[in-house]
Design a protein around this motif. Structure first.
Motif, mmCIF file in Angstrom:
data_model
loop_
_atom_site.group_PDB
_atom_site.id
_atom_site.type_symbol
_atom_site.label_atom_id
_atom_site.label_comp_id
_atom_site.label_asym_id
_atom_site.label_seq_id
_atom_site.Cartn_x
_atom_site.Cartn_y
_atom_site.Cartn_z
ATOM 1 N N HIS A 140 15.706 -8.858 -18.503
ATOM 2 C CA HIS A 140 15.653 -8.262 -19.837
ATOM 3 C C HIS A 140 16.838 -7.313 -20.011
ATOM 4 N N PRO A 141 17.286 -7.117 -21.248
ATOM 5 C CA PRO A 141 18.436 -6.232 -21.491
ATOM 6 C C PRO A 141 18.108 -4.789 -21.146
ATOM 7 N N LEU A 142 19.134 -4.041 -20.735
ATOM 8 C CA LEU A 142 18.961 -2.673 -20.267
ATOM 9 C C LEU A 142 19.171 -1.636 -21.353
ATOM 10 N N ASP A 143 19.600 -2.065 -22.530
ATOM 11 C CA ASP A 143 19.926 -1.125 -23.605
ATOM 12 C C ASP A 143 18.980 -1.264 -24.798
ATOM 13 N N ALA B 74 22.960 -7.837 -15.611
ATOM 14 C CA ALA B 74 23.421 -7.187 -14.388
ATOM 15 C C ALA B 74 24.579 -6.247 -14.704
ATOM 16 N N VAL B 75 24.879 -5.389 -13.745
ATOM 17 C CA VAL B 75 26.038 -4.502 -13.820
ATOM 18 C C VAL B 75 26.923 -4.842 -12.622
ATOM 19 N N CYS C 275 15.011 2.156 -9.997
ATOM 20 C CA CYS C 275 15.157 3.160 -11.050
ATOM 21 C C CYS C 275 16.311 2.744 -11.954
ATOM 22 N N ASN C 276 16.163 2.993 -13.238
ATOM 23 C CA ASN C 276 17.327 2.790 -14.098
ATOM 24 C C ASN C 276 17.227 3.648 -15.349
ATOM 25 N N SER C 277 18.384 4.053 -15.811
ATOM 26 C CA SER C 277 18.554 4.635 -17.123
ATOM 27 C C SER C 277 19.719 3.892 -17.743
ATOM 28 N N PHE C 278 19.429 3.052 -18.702
ATOM 29 C CA PHE C 278 20.410 2.131 -19.252
ATOM 30 C C PHE C 278 21.016 1.315 -18.117
ATOM 31 N N VAL C 279 22.352 1.312 -17.990
ATOM 32 C CA VAL C 279 23.005 0.448 -17.006
ATOM 33 C C VAL C 279 23.180 1.120 -15.651
ATOM 34 N N LYS C 280 22.705 2.318 -15.512
ATOM 35 C CA LYS C 280 22.776 3.000 -14.225
ATOM 36 C C LYS C 280 21.516 2.646 -13.448
ATOM 37 N N MET D 201 16.462 7.686 -3.539
ATOM 38 C CA MET D 201 17.606 6.965 -4.087
ATOM 39 C C MET D 201 18.915 7.583 -3.593
ATOM 40 N N SER D 202 19.934 6.765 -3.462
ATOM 41 C CA SER D 202 21.264 7.278 -3.141
ATOM 42 C C SER D 202 22.019 7.652 -4.411
ATOM 43 N N LYS D 203 21.589 7.110 -5.541
ATOM 44 C CA LYS D 203 22.257 7.371 -6.822
ATOM 45 C C LYS D 203 21.540 8.508 -7.549
ATOM 46 N N GLU D 204 22.321 9.354 -8.223
ATOM 47 C CA GLU D 204 21.772 10.501 -8.940
ATOM 48 C C GLU D 204 21.719 10.233 -10.444
ATOM 49 N N PHE D 205 20.767 10.895 -11.108
ATOM 50 C CA PHE D 205 20.552 10.711 -12.541
ATOM 51 C C PHE D 205 20.437 12.069 -13.229
#
Length: 518
Positions: A96-99, A124-125, A215-220, A234-238
């Motif tokens: 499904h689309p992320l936006d 995907a990103v 986890c996602n926020s839009f394309v992140k 998570m290794s990625k920060e938001f």
């Protein structure tokens, strides 16, 4: 048609007097679990939006400091070969689309512009220099994600502050996290995912082990795997609120779910929450699908872990086991279709015809009937039984398993026949050996987990899993028993002969048990 075939390949704890479910009774509504999208949102990570935010905060610096790092794309594979190619190249992808706003969370999404019998768009990103394969694709947005910069960062720039400004200027300020606003920074989500088994450990929550948290926020997008106690980080920060989901693709190399091809496993939405993290305790009062998936996940994880030398020391199931939970069925099966059984037989190809390609895409290895099962223990026992079958399959191979499956199918389509037939006819010995092993292992796993008396699973059928219990009570181990279950063991007489050949010093015990039960 496929599900009708699965009904024929089922295991049951006790004999049934009815003829089972027909394909028409299986609940497989396409609308069940479908994601419903709302309006499209402006992507704050679009390169131009980040540049605009950068210009507001750093008016004396060049906008060219913001260069595209990633591409938000979608692919439309034509067939399963293209699908697997894309999956192997892009890493995490969603159906499904992320936006877009999500009005109703679900397990899957199918683009309304794509026919239902075709593979839907995959979102995907990918890095900006991604080498696109020969698969139809569209670049939706060029994006900037600060963590993915491949060059030295510009001095004295607070990229988290830029990211927050991009959310504000793109009309998404309501998604910003109060925590990160107060701390003027971003955080890596962490938490613990647990489940309660009312009959074990006094109902103390235990980890949902090895499952993937997305986890996602839009394309992140960030992912992490829960450890054996359910902890993840998570290794990625938001900086904004984050959508949390469990993807039932386990580090032990099995997956749960039927997600219409694109997503490799079922997704259970946990909701939107702070980027600091989310902890969840699942109980029997939680969403039914979430509870069942967590139980099946833990049971399969526990079984594979206990295959190791420090526990049972038996052959583990093959990698990439696919498990489905089917709520219209009570019985279970270990078809091992994804690993090549049944599909090799010409009769099935003639029967399925043009649907054969779909079968190859969706082919499960194990199905768990979810009908009328409300406790952790019920599902746990069923999964252990089928995973024991999968271990046996890994040891004997496809040809052996095809003989076993053919006997089960023949019994299932014979009017008024029991699930396992009468114990006569071609292939009965394969069924006898396979079911003795699976019922015995599930009994052992149940006693190990829950204590109490040894269960009598399978003892009311015409075969005798009690043989293995008798041997273990007199010194045999599961490992020694399984080593005897080779390709050449296709009947109880062959089993007795093999045990005598392998363990001649225990001849008296072996002869006693076979004389007792036959």
């Amino acid at each position: 048609m496929m599900l009708s075939g699965l009904v024929m390949l089922c295991c049951s704890k006790e004999p049934k007097t009815d003829d089972g479910l027909s394909a028409g009774q299986i609940q497989t509504s396409d609308d069940e679990g479908e994601i419903v999208l709302g309006q499209r949102l402006e992507n704050p990570y679009k390169t131009e939006n980040i540049r605009d935010a950068f210009a507001v905060l750093y008016p004396t610096k060049s906008r060219e400091a913001v260069q595209t790092t990633d591409l938000y794309v979608r692919f439309l594979p034509e067939d399963d070969q293209q699908l697997e190619l894309v999956k192997s190249l892009v890493g995490e992808c969603l159906d499904h689309p992320l936006d877009y706003q999500i009005v109703k969370e679900g397990d899957w999404y199918h683009d309304p512009g794509v026919p239902k019998d075709k593979i839907t768009w995959m979102y995907a990103v990918v890095p900006k220099d991604f080498k696109f394969p020969s698969v139809r694709y569209e670049i939706i947005d060029e994006c900037f994600i600060s963590e993915n910069q491949q060059v030295t960062r510009v001095d004295d720039v607070d990229w988290e502050d830029v990211e927050r400004m991009a959310y504000t200027k793109s009309g998404n300020s309501d998604l910003l996290s109060l925590e990160t606003k107060a701390k003027s920074g971003s955080v890596a989500p962490k938490g613990r995912i647990t489940i309660v088994d009312d009959s074990c450990d006094g109902g103390k929550p235990i980890g949902v082990a090895g499952v993937k948290v997305v986890c996602n926020s839009f394309v992140k997008i960030g992912t992490a795997v829960c450890d054996i106690d359910g902890n993840y980080q998570m290794s990625k920060e938001f900086t904004s609120e984050v959508k949390y989901r469990l993807m039932f693709q386990n580090e032990k190399k099995f997956s749960i779910g039927f997600n219409f091809v694109v997503v490799p496993a079922s997704l259970s939405a946990l909701g939107s929450a702070s980027p600091e993290g989310l902890s969840v305790t699942v109980t029997s009062a939680s969403d039914r699908k979430l509870f069942d998936r967590c139980v099946v996940n833990n049971a399969a994880y526990d079984y594979i872990r206990r295959c190791g030398a420090e526990y049972m020391n038996v052959c583990p199931p093959p990698d990439d086991i696919r498990i489905w939970i089917l709520y219209g069925l009570e019985n279970n099966s270990a078809t091992m279709m994804h690993h090549g059984t049944i599909l090799d037989q010409g009769k099935l190809s003639q029967w399925i015809g043009k649907y054969m390609g779909i079968i190859k895409l969706f082919a499960p290895d194990i199905t768990i009937g979810g009908k009328d099962k409300t406790t952790y223990a019920q599902l746990y026992d069923d999964v252990c039984h089928e995973m024991a079958h999968a271990s046996h399959f890994a040891q004997v191979g496809k040809d052996w398993w095809n003989n076993f499956a053919t006997y089960i199918i023949t019994s299932a389509i014979t009017p008024k026949a029991d699930l396992y037939g009468s114990g006569t006819g071609k292939g009965a010995g394969y069924c006898e050996i396979a079911e003795m092993w699976a019922y015995h292992v599930s009994s052992c796993m149940h006693k190990e987990r829950y204590g109490g008396d040894y269960p009598l699973y399978g003892t009311s059928w015409w075969f005798h899993p009690q043989i293995f219990r008798y041997l273990m009570d007199r010194g045999f181990t599961l490992s020694e028993i399984m080593k005897a279950l080779g390709k050449d063991v296709t009947s109880r007489d062959a089993l007795q002969t093999k045990l005598l050949d392998m363990y001649p010093s225990r001849k008296t015990i072996i002869d006693q048990v076979f004389a007792r039960y036959y």
